[in-house]
Design an enzyme around this catalytic site. Structure first.
Site, PDB file in Angstrom:
ATOM      1  N   HIS A  41      -8.539  -0.994  -3.521  1.00  0.00           N
ATOM      2  CA  HIS A  41      -7.067  -1.182  -4.187  1.00  0.00           C
ATOM      3  C   HIS A  41      -6.931  -2.590  -4.803  1.00  0.00           C
ATOM      4  CE1 HIS A  41      -5.742   2.290  -2.186  1.00  0.00           C
ATOM      5  NE2 HIS A  41      -5.879   1.750  -0.974  1.00  0.00           N
ATOM      6  N   LEU A  47      -4.924  -7.483   3.024  1.00  0.00           N
ATOM      7  CA  LEU A  47      -5.703  -8.713   3.702  1.00  0.00           C
ATOM      8  C   LEU A  47      -6.955  -9.001   3.175  1.00  0.00           C
ATOM      9  CD1 LEU A  47      -3.998  -7.579   6.862  1.00  0.00           C
ATOM     10  CD2 LEU A  47      -3.019  -9.427   5.375  1.00  0.00           C
ATOM     11  N   GLY A  73     -11.027  -4.989  -1.361  1.00  0.00           N
ATOM     12  CA  GLY A  73     -11.388  -3.642  -1.270  1.00  0.00           C
ATOM     13  C   GLY A  73     -10.892  -2.876  -2.700  1.00  0.00           C
ATOM     14  N   GLU A 129       8.187   5.106  -2.923  1.00  0.00           N
ATOM     15  CA  GLU A 129       8.764   4.632  -3.978  1.00  0.00           C
ATOM     16  C   GLU A 129       9.337   3.307  -3.925  1.00  0.00           C
ATOM     17  OE1 GLU A 129      11.493   7.533  -5.470  1.00  0.00           O
ATOM     18  OE2 GLU A 129       9.799   9.010  -6.295  1.00  0.00           O
ATOM     19  N   HIS A 136       0.750  -1.280   0.261  1.00  0.00           N
ATOM     20  CA  HIS A 136      -0.099   0.018  -0.105  1.00  0.00           C
ATOM     21  C   HIS A 136       0.972   1.261  -0.090  1.00  0.00           C
ATOM     22  CE1 HIS A 136      -2.517   3.331   1.589  1.00  0.00           C
ATOM     23  NE2 HIS A 136      -3.504   2.600   1.195  1.00  0.00           N
TER      24      HIS A 136
END
Length: 250
Positions: A83, A78, A81, A56, A20
């Site tokens: 993302h 986990l 969702g 990065e 993330h």
């Protein structure tokens, strides 16, 4: 005898760990340590890192560097969702690389093993009237909540005590609300299992809400982190996409 006219045998698809990203520098250190553990388990397998935001290399830059190579993206997330459903597939579709996207890490029994190990490190032991709070980030996506509930069930089976999910944002109950609910059920020895891949603001917030006893700090486990079972799970997700275990010679 020399054989000519044969193309060299192609190597395995690259494994791209998709994290993330966090403003907490410990998160990047943890992800890189986990990446190293994956490499140690599979010497010779190309393992790369890409972030969705904040750190990065960003995922589009990692994919651009791969050119037209084949790659499997494994979300270091986990549950399902935004993302997992939007950001990562869109980045994969925009890349020149030939990409496939694996399922998120959770829920899975290897995560229950890791959570159990982290709880033991924090001093947890099963006692009468024990319970555990599975502290997660939270999401507005109902499927994310389903995944967290399933993970709570896996952890409860592993520990032999009730496990109640709680959330740092976007969903309820919060950790303090979960503590109140469990105490109302007669559960007085309550620990917090940190269902986060790495340290960060939400993990710290949830740990601080762990209930203490007689002026002692509450039992709050560390995040999942660079545990061997986490590296094994990343490789498992990679192999599921390919349909067969991949053995890479050193």
């Amino acid at each position: 005898m020399t054989v000519t006219g044969l193309s060299p045998r192609p190597g395995p698809p690259a494994l791209v760990v998709v994290a993330h990203g966090s403003r907490d520098p410990r998160a990047l250190d943890t992800v890189r340590a986990l990446q190293d553990r994956v490499r140690a388990l599979r010497p010779g397998l190309p393992v790369h890192l890409g972030h969705i935001e904040l750190n990065e290399p960003l995922l589009p830059d990692t994919l651009a560097a791969l050119g037209e190579a084949e790659a499997v993206l494994v979300p270091l997330l986990l549950g399902r969702g935004y993302h997992v459903k939007r950001d990562i597939p869109e980045a994969a579709a925009a890349a020149r690389a030939r990409t496939s996207v694996a399922a998120p890490l959770g829920p899975h029994p290897l995560l229950a093993d890791t959570l159990h190990a982290r709880l033991l490190e924090a001093g947890w032991r099963r006692r009468p009237a024990s319970a555990v709070i599975l502290a997660a980030a939270g999401s507005r996506d109902p499927e994310s909540r389903v995944d967290t509930n399933r993970m709570a069930g896996l952890l409860a089976a592993r520990l032999g005590v009730p496990v109640l999910p709680a959330y740092a944002s976007a969903a309820t109950p919060t950790v303090p609300e979960a503590v109140t609910a469990l105490r109302a059920r007669g559960r007085h020895h309550i620990a917090v299992a940190s269902y986060f891949t790495a340290p960060g603001r939400f993990a710290t917030q949830c740990a601080a809400a762990a209930p203490g006893e007689a002026a002692a700090p509450g039992e709050a486990a560390a995040p999942l982190g660079a545990h061997d079972a986490m590296a094994e799970l990343i490789l498992h997700r990679y192999e599921r996409v390919l349909g067969t275990p991949v053995t890479v010679a050193a």
